[in-house]
Design an enzyme around this catalytic site. Structure first.
Site, PDB file in Angstrom:
ATOM      1  N   ASN A  99      -2.280  -7.836  -7.647  1.00 15.40           N
ATOM      2  CA  ASN A  99      -1.264  -6.860  -7.223  1.00 15.40           C
ATOM      3  C   ASN A  99      -0.911  -5.818  -8.286  1.00 15.40           C
ATOM      4  O   ASN A  99      -0.396  -4.747  -7.938  1.00 15.40           O
ATOM      5  CB  ASN A  99      -0.003  -7.597  -6.746  1.00 15.40           C
ATOM      6  CG  ASN A  99      -0.228  -8.236  -5.379  1.00 15.40           C
ATOM      7  OD1 ASN A  99      -1.256  -7.998  -4.745  1.00 15.40           O
ATOM      8  ND2 ASN A  99       0.705  -9.047  -4.927  1.00 15.40           N
ATOM      9  N   HIS A 179      13.011 -13.548  -8.961  1.00 16.65           N
ATOM     10  CA  HIS A 179      12.605 -14.068  -7.653  1.00 16.65           C
ATOM     11  C   HIS A 179      11.527 -15.123  -7.862  1.00 16.65           C
ATOM     12  O   HIS A 179      10.343 -14.880  -7.663  1.00 16.65           O
ATOM     13  CB  HIS A 179      12.089 -12.916  -6.790  1.00 16.65           C
ATOM     14  CG  HIS A 179      11.742 -13.359  -5.403  1.00 16.65           C
ATOM     15  ND1 HIS A 179      12.630 -13.984  -4.575  1.00 16.65           N
ATOM     16  CD2 HIS A 179      10.576 -13.261  -4.695  1.00 16.65           C
ATOM     17  CE1 HIS A 179      12.046 -14.244  -3.416  1.00 16.65           C
ATOM     18  NE2 HIS A 179      10.796 -13.820  -3.471  1.00 16.65           N
TER      19      HIS A 179
HETATM   20  P1  A3D Z   1       0.010  -8.503   4.137  1.00 17.73           P
HETATM   21  O1  A3D Z   1       0.285  -8.828   5.553  1.00 17.73           O
HETATM   22  O2  A3D Z   1      -1.284  -8.963   3.545  1.00 17.73           O
HETATM   23  O3  A3D Z   1       0.147  -6.906   3.948  1.00 17.73           O
HETATM   24  C1  A3D Z   1      -0.090  -6.276   2.740  1.00 17.73           C
HETATM   25  C2  A3D Z   1      -0.790  -4.952   3.048  1.00 17.73           C
HETATM   26  O4  A3D Z   1      -0.907  -4.204   1.824  1.00 17.73           O
HETATM   27  C3  A3D Z   1      -2.216  -5.127   3.610  1.00 17.73           C
HETATM   28  O5  A3D Z   1      -2.319  -4.526   4.891  1.00 17.73           O
HETATM   29  C4  A3D Z   1      -3.081  -4.418   2.566  1.00 17.73           C
HETATM   30  O6  A3D Z   1      -4.231  -3.757   3.125  1.00 17.73           O
HETATM   31  C5  A3D Z   1      -2.088  -3.423   1.967  1.00 17.73           C
HETATM   32  N1  A3D Z   1      -2.552  -2.839   0.706  1.00 17.73           N
HETATM   33  C6  A3D Z   1      -3.325  -3.400  -0.254  1.00 17.73           C
HETATM   34  N2  A3D Z   1      -3.550  -2.502  -1.243  1.00 17.73           N
HETATM   35  C7  A3D Z   1      -2.896  -1.367  -0.905  1.00 17.73           C
HETATM   36  C8  A3D Z   1      -2.760  -0.088  -1.500  1.00 17.73           C
HETATM   37  N3  A3D Z   1      -3.325   0.189  -2.693  1.00 17.73           N
HETATM   38  N4  A3D Z   1      -2.037   0.841  -0.865  1.00 17.73           N
HETATM   39  C9  A3D Z   1      -1.442   0.574   0.320  1.00 17.73           C
HETATM   40  N5  A3D Z   1      -1.538  -0.626   0.938  1.00 17.73           N
HETATM   41  C10 A3D Z   1      -2.267  -1.579   0.351  1.00 17.73           C
HETATM   42  O7  A3D Z   1       1.173  -9.085   3.179  1.00 17.73           O
HETATM   43  P2  A3D Z   1       2.738  -9.238   3.533  1.00 17.73           P
HETATM   44  O8  A3D Z   1       3.189  -8.000   4.223  1.00 17.73           O
HETATM   45  O9  A3D Z   1       2.973 -10.562   4.147  1.00 17.73           O
HETATM   46  O10 A3D Z   1       3.337  -9.306   2.031  1.00 17.73           O
HETATM   47  C11 A3D Z   1       3.281  -8.185   1.187  1.00 17.73           C
HETATM   48  C12 A3D Z   1       3.777  -8.529  -0.212  1.00 17.73           C
HETATM   49  O11 A3D Z   1       5.161  -8.902  -0.156  1.00 17.73           O
HETATM   50  C13 A3D Z   1       3.060  -9.695  -0.895  1.00 17.73           C
HETATM   51  O12 A3D Z   1       2.822  -9.397  -2.256  1.00 17.73           O
HETATM   52  C14 A3D Z   1       4.056 -10.841  -0.762  1.00 17.73           C
HETATM   53  O13 A3D Z   1       3.902 -11.812  -1.783  1.00 17.73           O
HETATM   54  C15 A3D Z   1       5.359 -10.093  -0.912  1.00 17.73           C
HETATM   55  N6  A3D Z   1       6.544 -10.792  -0.423  1.00 17.73           N
HETATM   56  C16 A3D Z   1       7.676 -10.672  -1.156  1.00 17.73           C
HETATM   57  C17 A3D Z   1       8.823 -11.290  -0.738  1.00 17.73           C
HETATM   58  C18 A3D Z   1      10.060 -11.173  -1.567  1.00 17.73           C
HETATM   59  O14 A3D Z   1      11.082 -11.720  -1.219  1.00 17.73           O
HETATM   60  C19 A3D Z   1      10.052 -10.386  -2.793  1.00 17.73           C
HETATM   61  C20 A3D Z   1       8.846 -12.042   0.449  1.00 17.73           C
HETATM   62  C21 A3D Z   1       7.681 -12.136   1.196  1.00 17.73           C
HETATM   63  C22 A3D Z   1       6.510 -11.500   0.754  1.00 17.73           C
END
Ligand code: A3D
Length: 313
Positions: A99, A179
Site C-alpha cells: 500500500n 488503528h
Molecule cells: P478493495 O475492495 O480491495 O478496494 C480497494 C481498491 O483500491 C481496489 O479496487 C483497487 O483496484 C484500488 N486501487 C489499488 N491501487 C490503486 C491506485 N493506485 N489508485 C486508485 N485505486 C487503486 O479494498 P477495501 O475497499 O475493502 O479496503 C480498502 C482499504 O481500506 C484497505 O487498505 C483496507 O485495509 C482499509 N480498511 C481500513 C479500515 C480502517 O478502519 C482504517 C477499515 C477497513 C478497511
C-alpha cells in the site's frame, strides 16, 4: 462555476462502492469513483448501477466512474481507500509494502489536481498511510485526516449497548491511539446517556469488550476473508459530512500531532472538532495514568510503522 460539491472516492472496491452509495443517498455532492486503469470499467459499472439506484431512491447526485485523474480536478473532498485489504492471518502492518507505493501514487496525483481538498485516508496501515499522504502532498495538517476512531468507537459502542441491554443511540464512546490492536478505548469517557459504563457493566465484562473492540477488525476479516466495509464507509462519510456541512462534530480521528498529548510528527487518533475549515481543534482530554501508558504503547507501534515508511524512499 459548478455549485455542487465534488467528492472523489479513490478506490472503487468494497469501501469505495459503499462510500459512493452513502454520499449519493445523502446528496452531499457529485461523486467521482476512481480506480486504476485495469479497473476503469468496473468503476464505471458500479457508478452506473448507483446512479440507477438514485432513480428508485430519488437522489440526483451524479456518479462517474473513472481512471483519469483529471476528473478529480478541484475536488472538495477525497476519501482514499486505494490499496489492498487484509486477508485472514494478516496484520494491518503487513500491508505496508503493497500500500505504500499506492498511497504515494495517489498523493502525487492529488497534489496536482486537487491540492486543497479535505482528505480522509482509510487505506491501511492507517496512521502510516495518512502520514505519508500528508508528507507527499505537503498539505496543511487541518486538511488531512485518517478514519479509524469513529469506526473503533462504533464497535465499542455496539458491544457496550448489547451488554447493557440498551440502545446503541444512548452509548457514547471514545477510542484513541493508533488503528491497531494497541488502540486505547477510554472507558472513563464512555457513558450511557451520562451514566458511566462502569456503573452498569461489570469490570471483567468491560475488559472482554475492550479486547473485542481492539480485535474488532480482525474478527470480521476472520469471518469474511476480507475487511469490513459498511461501517468503515459510514464512519468516513460522517467525517466528510462534518466538513462539508460545517457541523463542528467532535469525532476521534487520526490527525497530525505537533505536541498535543506529548507527541510530535506522528498521526494518531485523538478527539478533534471537524467543521468547514477541516480539523478546527484538537481536543485534549485528561487521561488516567493507565490510559497514558496504553497510549504510549500504541504510539510506539504507530511510530515503528512510520519509521519503516520513512526509510522506504
Ligand atoms: P478493495 O475492495 O480491495 O478496494 C480497494 C481498491 O483500491 C481496489 O479496487 C483497487 O483496484 C484500488 N486501487 C489499488 N491501487 C490503486 C491506485 N493506485 N489508485 C486508485 N485505486 C487503486 O479494498 P477495501 O475497499 O475493502 O479496503 C480498502 C482499504 O481500506 C484497505 O487498505 C483496507 O485495509 C482499509 N480498511 C481500513 C479500515 C480502517 O478502519 C482504517 C477499515 C477497513 C478497511
Amino acid at each position: 462555476m459548478p455549485t455542487r460539491k465534488k467528492i472523489g472516492l479513490i478506490g472503487a472496491g468494497n469501501i469505495g462502492g459503499e462510500l459512493a452509495r452513502l454520499v449519493a443517498n445523502k446528496e452531499l455532492g457529485d461523486v467521482v469513483l476512481f480506480d486504476i486503469a485495469a479497473k476503469e470499467n468496473f468503476a464505471k459499472g458500479k457508478a452506473l448501477d448507483l446512479e440507477q439506484n438514485g432513480a428508485v431512491l430519488g437522489y440526483d447526485s451524479h456518479i462517474k466512474g473513472s481512471s483519469n485523474w483529471d476528473d478529480l480536478k478541484g475536488a472538495d473532498v477525497l476519501i482514499i481507500t486505494a490499496g489492498v485489504p487484509r486477508k485472514p492471518g494478516q496484520s494491518r502492518d503487513d500491508l505496508v509494502a503493497i500500500n505504500l507505493p499506492i498511497i504515494r501514487d495517489v498523493a502525487s496525483n492529488a497534489k496536482r489536481v486537487c491540492p486543497d481538498a479535505f482528505v480522509i485516508v482509510i487505506s491501511n496501515p492507517l496512521d502510516a498511510m495518512v502520514y505519508e499522504y500528508k508528507r507527499v502532498v505537503g498539505a496543511p495538517k487541518e486538511k488531512v485526516v485518517g478514519m479509524a476512531g469513529v469506526l473503533d468507537s462504533a464497535r465499542l459502542q455496539l458491544f457496550l449497548a448489547r451488554e447493557a441491554g440498551v440502545s446503541v443511540k444512548d452509548v457514547r464512546t471514545t477510542v484513541l491511539g493508533g488503528h491497531g490492536d494497541d488502540m486505547v478505548p477510554v472507558l472513563g469517557s464512555c457513558t450511557i446517556n451520562g451514566v458511566p459504563v462502569g456503573q452498569l457493566i461489570a469490570k471483567e465484562k468491560l475488559a472482554a469488550i475492550v479486547d473485542r473492540t481492539r480485535k474488532g477488525g480482525g474478527e470480521i476479516v476472520g469471518l469474511m476473508g476480507t475487511s469490513a466495509y459498511y461501517a468503515p464507509a459510514t464512519s468516513a462519510v460522517a467525517m466528510a459530512e462534518a466538513y462539508l456541512l460545517d457541523q463542528k462534530r467532535l469525532l476521534p480521528s487520526a490527525v497530525y500531532l505537533d505536541g498535543e498529548y506529548g507527541y510530535k510528527d506522528i498521526f494518531m487518533g485523538v478527539p478533534v472538532i471537524i467543521g468547514g475549515k477541516g480539523v478546527e481543534k484538537i481536543v485534549q482530554i485528561e487521561l488516567t495514568a493507565d490510559e497514558k501508558v496504553m497510549l504510549e504503547k500504541s504510539a510506539k507501534s504507530v511510530q515503528s510503522v512510520i519509521d519503516v515508511v520513512k526509510k522506504a524512499s
